[in-house]
Design a protein around this motif. Structure first.
Motif, PDB file in Angstrom:
ATOM      1  N   GLN A  49      54.539  30.845  -5.938  1.00  0.00           N
ATOM      2  CA  GLN A  49      55.949  31.240  -5.942  1.00  0.00           C
ATOM      3  C   GLN A  49      56.506  31.285  -4.522  1.00  0.00           C
ATOM      4  OE1 GLN A  49      55.630  34.965  -8.040  1.00  0.00           O
ATOM      5  NE2 GLN A  49      55.984  34.022 -10.041  1.00  0.00           N
ATOM      6  N   ALA A  50      55.764  31.848  -3.606  1.00  0.00           N
ATOM      7  CA  ALA A  50      56.230  31.995  -2.228  1.00  0.00           C
ATOM      8  C   ALA A  50      56.286  30.660  -1.490  1.00  0.00           C
ATOM      9  CB  ALA A  50      55.329  32.966  -1.469  1.00  0.00           C
ATOM     10  N   HIS A  51      55.324  29.788  -1.745  1.00  0.00           N
ATOM     11  CA  HIS A  51      55.192  28.530  -1.003  1.00  0.00           C
ATOM     12  C   HIS A  51      55.901  27.361  -1.694  1.00  0.00           C
ATOM     13  CE1 HIS A  51      53.289  25.906   1.934  1.00  0.00           C
ATOM     14  NE2 HIS A  51      52.742  25.176   0.991  1.00  0.00           N
ATOM     15  N   GLY A  52      56.114  27.489  -2.987  1.00  0.00           N
ATOM     16  CA  GLY A  52      56.776  26.417  -3.728  1.00  0.00           C
ATOM     17  C   GLY A  52      55.830  25.567  -4.542  1.00  0.00           C
ATOM     18  N   HIS A  53      54.560  25.661  -4.271  1.00  0.00           N
ATOM     19  CA  HIS A  53      53.520  24.973  -5.044  1.00  0.00           C
ATOM     20  C   HIS A  53      52.171  25.569  -4.660  1.00  0.00           C
ATOM     21  CE1 HIS A  53      53.312  22.723  -1.215  1.00  0.00           C
ATOM     22  NE2 HIS A  53      52.041  22.542  -1.522  1.00  0.00           N
ATOM     23  N   LEU A  54      51.172  25.256  -5.448  1.00  0.00           N
ATOM     24  CA  LEU A  54      49.823  25.709  -5.127  1.00  0.00           C
ATOM     25  C   LEU A  54      49.015  24.500  -4.671  1.00  0.00           C
ATOM     26  CD1 LEU A  54      48.011  28.228  -5.090  1.00  0.00           C
ATOM     27  CD2 LEU A  54      47.189  27.555  -7.346  1.00  0.00           C
ATOM     28  N   CYS A  55      48.338  24.647  -3.567  1.00  0.00           N
ATOM     29  CA  CYS A  55      47.540  23.552  -3.020  1.00  0.00           C
ATOM     30  C   CYS A  55      46.244  24.124  -2.444  1.00  0.00           C
ATOM     31  CB  CYS A  55      48.329  22.808  -1.942  1.00  0.00           C
ATOM     32  SG  CYS A  55      48.773  23.845  -0.521  1.00  0.00           S
ATOM     33  N   ALA A  56      45.393  23.233  -1.988  1.00  0.00           N
ATOM     34  CA  ALA A  56      44.109  23.649  -1.421  1.00  0.00           C
ATOM     35  C   ALA A  56      44.296  24.566  -0.213  1.00  0.00           C
ATOM     36  CB  ALA A  56      43.280  22.426  -1.046  1.00  0.00           C
ATOM     37  N   GLY A  57      45.297  24.282   0.605  1.00  0.00           N
ATOM     38  CA  GLY A  57      45.560  25.120   1.769  1.00  0.00           C
ATOM     39  C   GLY A  57      45.932  26.540   1.393  1.00  0.00           C
ATOM     40  N   GLN A  58      46.681  26.679   0.298  1.00  0.00           N
ATOM     41  CA  GLN A  58      47.047  28.014  -0.174  1.00  0.00           C
ATOM     42  C   GLN A  58      45.806  28.788  -0.609  1.00  0.00           C
ATOM     43  OE1 GLN A  58      50.595  29.489  -1.110  1.00  0.00           O
ATOM     44  NE2 GLN A  58      50.414  28.564   0.892  1.00  0.00           N
ATOM     45  N   ILE A  59      44.935  28.130  -1.352  1.00  0.00           N
ATOM     46  CA  ILE A  59      43.717  28.805  -1.811  1.00  0.00           C
ATOM     47  C   ILE A  59      42.844  29.179  -0.615  1.00  0.00           C
ATOM     48  CG2 ILE A  59      41.587  28.521  -3.159  1.00  0.00           C
ATOM     49  CD1 ILE A  59      43.343  26.798  -5.097  1.00  0.00           C
ATOM     50  N   LEU A  60      42.756  28.277   0.348  1.00  0.00           N
ATOM     51  CA  LEU A  60      41.988  28.562   1.559  1.00  0.00           C
ATOM     52  C   LEU A  60      42.567  29.776   2.292  1.00  0.00           C
ATOM     53  CD1 LEU A  60      39.536  27.326   3.040  1.00  0.00           C
ATOM     54  CD2 LEU A  60      41.166  26.066   4.443  1.00  0.00           C
ATOM     55  N   GLY A  61      43.887  29.846   2.408  1.00  0.00           N
ATOM     56  CA  GLY A  61      44.529  30.978   3.069  1.00  0.00           C
ATOM     57  C   GLY A  61      44.305  32.282   2.336  1.00  0.00           C
ATOM     58  N   LEU A  62      44.393  32.245   1.004  1.00  0.00           N
ATOM     59  CA  LEU A  62      44.131  33.449   0.212  1.00  0.00           C
ATOM     60  C   LEU A  62      42.703  33.922   0.412  1.00  0.00           C
ATOM     61  CD1 LEU A  62      45.921  32.469  -3.129  1.00  0.00           C
ATOM     62  CD2 LEU A  62      46.719  34.162  -1.448  1.00  0.00           C
ATOM     63  N   ARG A  63      41.770  32.979   0.325  1.00  0.00           N
ATOM     64  CA  ARG A  63      40.357  33.328   0.496  1.00  0.00           C
ATOM     65  C   ARG A  63      40.099  33.861   1.904  1.00  0.00           C
ATOM     66  NH1 ARG A  63      36.206  30.795  -2.369  1.00  0.00           N
ATOM     67  NH2 ARG A  63      34.972  32.316  -1.214  1.00  0.00           N
ATOM     68  N   MET A  64      40.729  33.250   2.904  1.00  0.00           N
ATOM     69  CA  MET A  64      40.561  33.688   4.290  1.00  0.00           C
ATOM     70  C   MET A  64      41.025  35.129   4.449  1.00  0.00           C
ATOM     71  SD  MET A  64      42.207  31.966   7.709  1.00  0.00           S
ATOM     72  CE  MET A  64      41.163  30.506   7.624  1.00  0.00           C
ATOM     73  N   ALA A  65      42.192  35.446   3.902  1.00  0.00           N
ATOM     74  CA  ALA A  65      42.731  36.805   4.013  1.00  0.00           C
ATOM     75  C   ALA A  65      41.879  37.803   3.235  1.00  0.00           C
ATOM     76  CB  ALA A  65      44.170  36.830   3.520  1.00  0.00           C
ATOM     77  N   LEU A  66      41.450  37.413   2.048  1.00  0.00           N
ATOM     78  CA  LEU A  66      40.587  38.300   1.263  1.00  0.00           C
ATOM     79  C   LEU A  66      39.291  38.597   2.007  1.00  0.00           C
ATOM     80  CD1 LEU A  66      41.189  36.797  -2.284  1.00  0.00           C
ATOM     81  CD2 LEU A  66      41.675  39.168  -1.586  1.00  0.00           C
ATOM     82  N   TYR A  67      38.728  37.574   2.645  1.00  0.00           N
ATOM     83  CA  TYR A  67      37.490  37.755   3.403  1.00  0.00           C
ATOM     84  C   TYR A  67      37.734  38.649   4.624  1.00  0.00           C
ATOM     85  CZ  TYR A  67      32.906  36.210   5.259  1.00  0.00           C
ATOM     86  OH  TYR A  67      31.605  36.134   5.717  1.00  0.00           O
ATOM     87  N   GLY A  68      38.826  38.413   5.330  1.00  0.00           N
ATOM     88  CA  GLY A  68      39.136  39.201   6.513  1.00  0.00           C
ATOM     89  C   GLY A  68      39.290  40.679   6.213  1.00  0.00           C
ATOM     90  N   VAL A  69      40.071  41.009   5.170  1.00  0.00           N
ATOM     91  CA  VAL A  69      40.251  42.434   4.847  1.00  0.00           C
ATOM     92  C   VAL A  69      38.973  43.046   4.290  1.00  0.00           C
ATOM     93  CG1 VAL A  69      42.764  42.271   4.599  1.00  0.00           C
ATOM     94  CG2 VAL A  69      41.321  42.035   2.577  1.00  0.00           C
ATOM     95  N   LYS A  70      38.187  42.235   3.591  1.00  0.00           N
ATOM     96  CA  LYS A  70      36.896  42.732   3.087  1.00  0.00           C
ATOM     97  C   LYS A  70      35.970  43.071   4.249  1.00  0.00           C
ATOM     98  CE  LYS A  70      32.831  40.737   1.018  1.00  0.00           C
ATOM     99  NZ  LYS A  70      32.294  39.523   0.415  1.00  0.00           N
ATOM    100  N   LEU A  71      35.889  42.189   5.239  1.00  0.00           N
ATOM    101  CA  LEU A  71      35.030  42.441   6.396  1.00  0.00           C
ATOM    102  C   LEU A  71      35.452  43.701   7.147  1.00  0.00           C
ATOM    103  CD1 LEU A  71      34.671  38.771   7.661  1.00  0.00           C
ATOM    104  CD2 LEU A  71      32.808  40.209   6.794  1.00  0.00           C
ATOM    105  N   LEU A  72      36.746  43.974   7.178  1.00  0.00           N
ATOM    106  CA  LEU A  72      37.252  45.161   7.857  1.00  0.00           C
ATOM    107  C   LEU A  72      37.162  46.416   6.992  1.00  0.00           C
ATOM    108  CD1 LEU A  72      40.423  43.707   9.612  1.00  0.00           C
ATOM    109  CD2 LEU A  72      38.290  44.431  10.719  1.00  0.00           C
TER     110      LEU A  72
END
Length: 195
Positions: free
Chosen positions: A15-38
């Motif tokens: 919804q925010a980006h206008g479509h879902l793509c591999a980069g979006q999933i990578l960004g979501l996973r990156m953020a989830l990993y970052g907050v998990k590590l912290l």
């Protein structure tokens, strides 16, 4: 509001980006990993004032990171450093810790190996990025980030007025040269050219 599932975040990212793509999933996973590590369990709720995120590229992954973290440019919690890298540094202001998470160059090749039956690279990567372990997708590095008070969310400071153009300058971004207070544009750092 605690962390959501990846599929829930995917809906928001699309919804925010206008479509879902591999980069979006990578960004979501990156953020989830970052907050998990912290150890930040509720980045958009109870823990929202703990986190500042530095992003290093202006691509699809970057639009997904604020979906998880709640960090936004307008809230002064999202910082952009144009390094051209699919990477982000997640800074826990309360505990004074930071972790830099970078996408591994090998992740695209690994996606091809995991799903050779999918011809379209974006679809192949989307599928693989959903299932690959964090350690296969990302490299991490614990880092120290010096964030001055003028760069923190909620900072209130005096505005300077540029002696050349008369525009106001916030957050100590002015430059004093030969006794004159100048904005960065008038000091020669202009990214635009007046016509």
């Amino acid at each position: 509001m605690a962390l959501k599932s990846l599929p829930e975040y995917e809906i928001q990212a699309a919804q925010a980006h206008g479509h879902l793509c591999a980069g979006q999933i990578l960004g979501l996973r990156m953020a989830l990993y970052g907050v998990k590590l912290l150890g930040i369990e509720d980045p958009t709720g109870a823990d929202r004032k703990r986190l500042v995120t530095f992003i290093e590229i202006d691509r699809c992954a970057t639009d997904a990171i604020p979906i998880v973290t709640g960090c936004r440019l307008g809230k002064r919690a999202l910082k952009f450093r144009d390094f051209g890298k699919v990477a982000a540094t997640f800074c826990d202001l309360r505990d004074q810790r930071a972790v830099r998470v970078a996408a591994r160059e090998s992740s695209k090749q690994r996606a091809a190996e995991l799903h050779p039956e999918i011809a379209a690279k974006n679809q192949q990567q989307m599928c693989a990025y959903r299932e690959m372990p964090d350690e296969d997708l990302f490299e991490i590095q614990w880092v120290r980030v010096a964030i001055g008070p003028e760069d923190l969310p909620g900072y209130k400071g005096a505005r300077a007025i540029c002696a050349a153009c008369g525009e106001g300058v916030s957050f100590k971004r002015e430059i004093v040269r030969e006794g004159r207070t100048l904005c960065r544009a008038c000091a020669g750092e202009r990214y635009y050219e007046p016509v």
